[in-house]
Design a protein around this motif. Structure first.
Motif, PDB file in Angstrom:
ATOM      1  N   LEU A  17      14.775  18.251 -17.130  1.00 22.62           N
ATOM      2  CA  LEU A  17      15.262  18.104 -18.502  1.00 22.62           C
ATOM      3  C   LEU A  17      14.314  17.217 -19.312  1.00 22.62           C
ATOM      4  N   ARG A  18      13.868  16.143 -18.710  1.00 27.27           N
ATOM      5  CA  ARG A  18      12.934  15.259 -19.420  1.00 27.27           C
ATOM      6  C   ARG A  18      11.578  15.934 -19.610  1.00 27.27           C
ATOM      7  N   THR A  19      11.206  16.783 -18.672  1.00 24.22           N
ATOM      8  CA  THR A  19       9.958  17.545 -18.809  1.00 24.22           C
ATOM      9  C   THR A  19      10.018  18.454 -20.024  1.00 24.22           C
ATOM     10  N   VAL A  20      11.109  19.171 -20.151  1.00 23.24           N
ATOM     11  CA  VAL A  20      11.289  20.046 -21.316  1.00 23.24           C
ATOM     12  C   VAL A  20      11.295  19.217 -22.586  1.00 23.24           C
ATOM     13  N   GLY A  21      12.096  18.145 -22.600  1.00 17.56           N
ATOM     14  CA  GLY A  21      12.228  17.326 -23.802  1.00 17.56           C
ATOM     15  C   GLY A  21      10.922  16.688 -24.223  1.00 17.56           C
ATOM     16  N   ALA A  22      10.201  16.093 -23.265  1.00 11.79           N
ATOM     17  CA  ALA A  22       8.952  15.406 -23.603  1.00 11.79           C
ATOM     18  C   ALA A  22       7.916  16.374 -24.162  1.00 11.79           C
ATOM     19  N   ASN A  23       7.842  17.566 -23.617  1.00 11.35           N
ATOM     20  CA  ASN A  23       6.870  18.544 -24.110  1.00 11.35           C
ATOM     21  C   ASN A  23       7.275  19.115 -25.464  1.00 11.35           C
ATOM     22  N   VAL A  24       8.570  19.226 -25.715  1.00 13.10           N
ATOM     23  CA  VAL A  24       9.026  19.630 -27.049  1.00 13.10           C
ATOM     24  C   VAL A  24       8.596  18.588 -28.079  1.00 13.10           C
ATOM     25  N   VAL A  25       8.782  17.309 -27.737  1.00  9.05           N
ATOM     26  CA  VAL A  25       8.377  16.223 -28.642  1.00  9.05           C
ATOM     27  C   VAL A  25       6.884  16.284 -28.916  1.00  9.05           C
ATOM     28  N   LEU A  26       6.082  16.455 -27.869  1.00  6.99           N
ATOM     29  CA  LEU A  26       4.634  16.544 -28.048  1.00  6.99           C
ATOM     30  C   LEU A  26       4.262  17.728 -28.936  1.00  6.99           C
ATOM     31  N   ALA A  27       4.841  18.881 -28.629  1.00  7.27           N
ATOM     32  CA  ALA A  27       4.495  20.097 -29.375  1.00  7.27           C
ATOM     33  C   ALA A  27       4.822  19.953 -30.854  1.00  7.27           C
ATOM     34  N   LEU A  28       5.960  19.345 -31.157  1.00 12.41           N
ATOM     35  CA  LEU A  28       6.422  19.277 -32.543  1.00 12.41           C
ATOM     36  C   LEU A  28       5.822  18.110 -33.323  1.00 12.41           C
ATOM     37  N   CYS A  29       4.961  17.332 -32.671  1.00 11.74           N
ATOM     38  CA  CYS A  29       4.226  16.313 -33.438  1.00 11.74           C
ATOM     39  C   CYS A  29       2.760  16.719 -33.602  1.00 11.74           C
ATOM     40  N   GLY A  30       2.398  17.903 -33.093  1.00 12.73           N
ATOM     41  CA  GLY A  30       1.031  18.397 -33.253  1.00 12.73           C
ATOM     42  C   GLY A  30       0.131  18.126 -32.070  1.00 12.73           C
ATOM     43  N   ALA A  31       0.713  17.698 -30.954  1.00  9.60           N
ATOM     44  CA  ALA A  31      -0.072  17.320 -29.775  1.00  9.60           C
ATOM     45  C   ALA A  31      -0.176  18.461 -28.768  1.00  9.60           C
ATOM     46  N   PRO A  32      -1.110  18.345 -27.828  1.00  6.97           N
ATOM     47  CA  PRO A  32      -1.152  19.306 -26.716  1.00  6.97           C
ATOM     48  C   PRO A  32       0.008  19.035 -25.763  1.00  6.97           C
ATOM     49  N   VAL A  33       0.293  19.993 -24.878  1.00 11.05           N
ATOM     50  CA  VAL A  33       1.411  19.862 -23.944  1.00 11.05           C
ATOM     51  C   VAL A  33       0.924  20.068 -22.519  1.00 11.05           C
ATOM     52  N   TYR A  34       1.701  19.497 -21.586  1.00 17.75           N
ATOM     53  CA  TYR A  34       1.384  19.660 -20.169  1.00 17.75           C
ATOM     54  C   TYR A  34       1.976  20.994 -19.718  1.00 17.75           C
ATOM     55  N   ALA A  35       1.260  22.059 -19.982  1.00 20.45           N
ATOM     56  CA  ALA A  35       1.709  23.410 -19.626  1.00 20.45           C
ATOM     57  C   ALA A  35       0.522  24.355 -19.709  1.00 20.45           C
ATOM     58  N   LYS A  36       0.598  25.415 -18.955  1.00 20.66           N
ATOM     59  CA  LYS A  36      -0.414  26.458 -19.080  1.00 20.66           C
ATOM     60  C   LYS A  36      -0.213  27.203 -20.380  1.00 20.66           C
ATOM     61  N   GLU A  37       1.064  27.465 -20.721  1.00 17.23           N
ATOM     62  CA  GLU A  37       1.412  28.106 -21.987  1.00 17.23           C
ATOM     63  C   GLU A  37       2.751  27.550 -22.456  1.00 17.23           C
ATOM     64  N   LEU A  38       2.886  27.388 -23.770  1.00 20.81           N
ATOM     65  CA  LEU A  38       4.182  27.017 -24.337  1.00 20.81           C
ATOM     66  C   LEU A  38       4.309  27.632 -25.719  1.00 20.81           C
ATOM     67  N   HIS A  39       5.327  28.476 -25.867  1.00 22.99           N
ATOM     68  CA  HIS A  39       5.676  29.048 -27.167  1.00 22.99           C
ATOM     69  C   HIS A  39       7.065  28.526 -27.520  1.00 22.99           C
ATOM     70  N   LEU A  40       7.201  27.959 -28.700  1.00 22.58           N
ATOM     71  CA  LEU A  40       8.522  27.462 -29.088  1.00 22.58           C
ATOM     72  C   LEU A  40       8.667  27.454 -30.598  1.00 22.58           C
ATOM     73  N   SER A  41       9.905  27.536 -31.032  1.00 22.82           N
ATOM     74  CA  SER A  41      10.215  27.394 -32.445  1.00 22.82           C
ATOM     75  C   SER A  41      10.474  25.924 -32.744  1.00 22.82           C
ATOM     76  N   VAL A  42      10.523  25.577 -34.032  1.00 23.48           N
ATOM     77  CA  VAL A  42      10.816  24.192 -34.423  1.00 23.48           C
ATOM     78  C   VAL A  42      12.287  23.909 -34.131  1.00 23.48           C
ATOM     79  N   MET A  43      12.542  22.862 -33.362  1.00 25.09           N
ATOM     80  CA  MET A  43      13.900  22.546 -32.916  1.00 25.09           C
ATOM     81  C   MET A  43      14.270  21.112 -33.282  1.00 25.09           C
ATOM     82  N   ASN A  44      15.545  20.917 -33.506  1.00 28.47           N
ATOM     83  CA  ASN A  44      16.082  19.572 -33.708  1.00 28.47           C
ATOM     84  C   ASN A  44      16.649  19.103 -32.365  1.00 28.47           C
TER      85      ASN A  44
END
Length: 605
Positions: A443-470
């Motif tokens: 759960l923290r893995t998902v959350g931390a990468n969502v935070v990174l992605a939505l601030c404009g940062a790279p993520v610890y993943a081979k691929e990540l596609h996501l919409s903007v989430m609250n």
């Protein structure tokens, strides 16, 4: 870690150390030269005095003084160069320390810890060994604030993409990033919020300092004194007039001393700081930029390519003026300069003129600098983790999340276990599993990468596609003695917040870990079931982790909405083996009894 990046840091460290040794050796030589000059120069002047030739004595003294001043200036320049190299060494060493898992020189964000924030405490955003601590390379207080805001507030897609584009540009030039950080590292040693101090000073009402007559007299007075001194070589009476004017100037300066102090108040003794900020601005101005976020900065709209003067020169100009005004702090220098030149008045008039020209642009350019710091911080996250990927930020209001080889950004790649997860045929993932099997970490893995992605940062993943989430989370629930709140009451408060956010903000994505731990097992199950059903009724989307296997039956009732996943263990020769892999379906293997047995408690008895 990419070997070329390690090599870059080690090379910069080595070059800085070599330069520091060289500059220190040169500086010591100039110190010895000054000592020799004092001894020899004093001896020479003594011998010249014996000739009783006044002109020769004055000339010799002037030459010795000139050489001494030259040596001091040269040594001062060397000391500044040495200080620059020390800053470069500090920045390079900081990156190597981060790679080795040591604490860095930058703020860990402890001041931003807020247990009531929708997700920051649960996801270890701030504090020691936090996500912020891993990312942060900002030296100024405002840079700290901007980076913290990006991590803790959800932005709109356009802003996220602008940051991502800017960070990608910075990633291409790690050496420039390190050099810029080195020019700003001095701000770490300052206890003051310099930007706020400067803006407060500039926003004060202008002081009623003199009038046009005083300004004109300030300009002409030195010429009058010089003229009278020259005439005194022919007519002695003019010497008395020059001395009288000098006395008048000193009295004028004393009469206006309070007003001069008011002008200097709040900005005194900051000239060198301003000059150092000017050098930081210069390194930014002197680079070619193509990203939209950079091109729109006021900081980069000035300079040679435009009619406006470069911000770096403007800042340095104010620093020089303040340093000149600070000469008044030495009473002997002040009496001499004010007597002949009305020095304080000249600097005050120049500072007031500077304020009128540049008052309203300073807040924005310092904000631009802080934004640059935050972007450099994020760029070094990618530079230091080249295998991380750039997330694809999808448009539209539909919840979308698809990750391949997703890992926790705070766990070393040497021990981290990655997982795939896709939000496709369900809206709520219910994860069951054994103790210590990896539910909370996922759960923290998902959350931390969502935070990174939505601030404009790279993520610890081979691929990540996501919409903007609250994002909202429910993980670490603490009681509070100060607020007289029990654990169960704290849990209810958090659940109430999540349910309210889900019902009002449609792009909310929740992460809930083992709800209602503070009550009995019957109420825990019934309450958890009711909460999940309420989330389904309100169209909620997210992930729930639980030990309660009974909740897995909800999949039958809410097909195509809720889907079971699990983490399990393998028991081989009585030993538990964890693979930390997310699997579909409900968990069938639990390990509490085995864990209790390991500490001497057999629940079968």
């Amino acid at each position: 870690m990419d070997i070329p990046i390690l090599t870059l840091y080690q090379e910069k460290l080595s070059v800085a150390k070599t330069e520091i040794d060289r500059l220190e050796s040169l500086s010591n030589r100039y110190s010895i030269a000054r000592l020799v000059l004092i001894i020899l120069g004093g001896a020479i002047i003594f011998m010249v005095v014996q000739t009783e030739l006044v002109w020769l004595t004055l000339l010799t003294s002037f030459i010795v003084l000139l050489i001494f001043i030259g040596l001091v200036a040269k040594q001062s320049k060397l000391d500044k160069q040495k200080e620059d190299r020390e800053d470069e060494l500090l920045v390079a060493q900081n990156e190597l320390d981060h790679i080795e898992g040591k604490d860095g020189i930058y703020n860990d964000g402890s001041q931003f810890i807020n247990d009531k924030h929708p997700y920051s405490s649960d996801l270890d955003l701030f504090g020691q060994k936090s996500l912020y601590h891993k990312i942060n390379r900002t030296a100024t207080p405002e840079g700290n604030n901007i980076l913290a805001t990006w991590l803790s507030d959800t932005s709109v897609r356009d802003n996220i993409l602008l940051r991502q584009e800017a960070v990608k540009e910075l990633v291409e030039d790690p050496s420039w990033c390190l050099n810029t950080l080195a020019r700003l590292v001095f701000s770490l040693k300052e206890k003051r919020d310099f930007k706020s101090m400067l803006i407060n000073y500039l926003n004060k009402s202008y002081y009623d300092f003199g009038n046009k007559t005083l300004q004109l007299y300030t300009k002409l007075s030195p010429w009058f004194i010089l003229g009278f001194l020259l005439l005194s070589t022919f007519f002695s009476m003019f010497l008395q007039i020059a001395v009288f004017l000098i006395a008048i100037n000193v009295l004028l300066t004393l009469g206006y001393a309070r007003k001069v102090t008011l002008v200097a108040e709040g900005i005194g003794k900051t000239g060198n700081l301003l000059k150092r900020f000017g050098r930081a601005f210069a390194i930014i101005e002197n680079r070619e930029w193509y990203s939209k976020l950079f091109c729109e900065m006021l900081l980069l709209k000035s300079g040679n390519k435009n009619s406006q003067p470069a911000i770096s020169k403007t800042i340095e100009e104010l620093g020089i003026l303040i340093n000149k005004l600070d000469y008044r702090l030495n009473i002997f220098v002040s009496m001499f300069l004010n007597g002949f030149l009305l020095w304080d008045f000249r600097q005050v008039f120049a500072i007031i003129k500077w304020r009128k020209s540049h008052q309203y642009e300073m807040a924005q350019v310092f904000d631009d600098l802080s934004t640059m710091e935050a972007l450099i911080s994020i760029s070094l996250l990618k530079i230091n983790n080249p295998s991380w990927s750039w997330p694809i930020i999808l448009s539209g209001h539909e919840h979308r999340f698809q990750a391949k080889e997703l890992g926790h950004p705070l766990i070393s790649p040497t021990v981290s276990v990655v997982n795939d997860y896709t939000l496709v045929d369900h809206r709520i993932a219910l994860i069951t599993g054994s103790n210590m099997a990896g539910k909370s970490t996922f759960l923290r893995t998902v959350g931390a990468n969502v935070v990174l992605a939505l601030c404009g940062a790279p993520v610890y993943a081979k691929e990540l596609h996501l919409s903007v989430m609250n994002l909202v989370t429910y993980m670490r629930i603490r009681d509070s003695l100060n607020e007289s709140t029990s654990t169960f009451k704290a849990e209810l408060n958090r659940l109430e917040m999540i349910l309210q956010v889900v019902s009002t903000i449609k792009n909310t994505f929740f992460l809930v870990d083992e709800m209602l731990r503070g009550t009995n097992s019957v109420d825990k199950y019934l309450g958890s079931k009711a909460v999940i059903e309420k989330l389904i009724k309100d169209g909620g989307v997210g992930i729930v982790a639980t030990h309660d296997l009974q909740l897995a039956r909800l999949e039958e009732e809410y097909q195509n909405y809720l889907k079971n996943y699990h983490f399990d263990i393998q028991v081989i020769d009585g030993e538990m083996l964890f693979d930390y892999q997310l699997k579909e379906g409900a968990c069938t293997i639990f390990n509490a009894s085995m864990l209790l047995k390991k500490i001497g408690i057999d629940i079968s008895v």
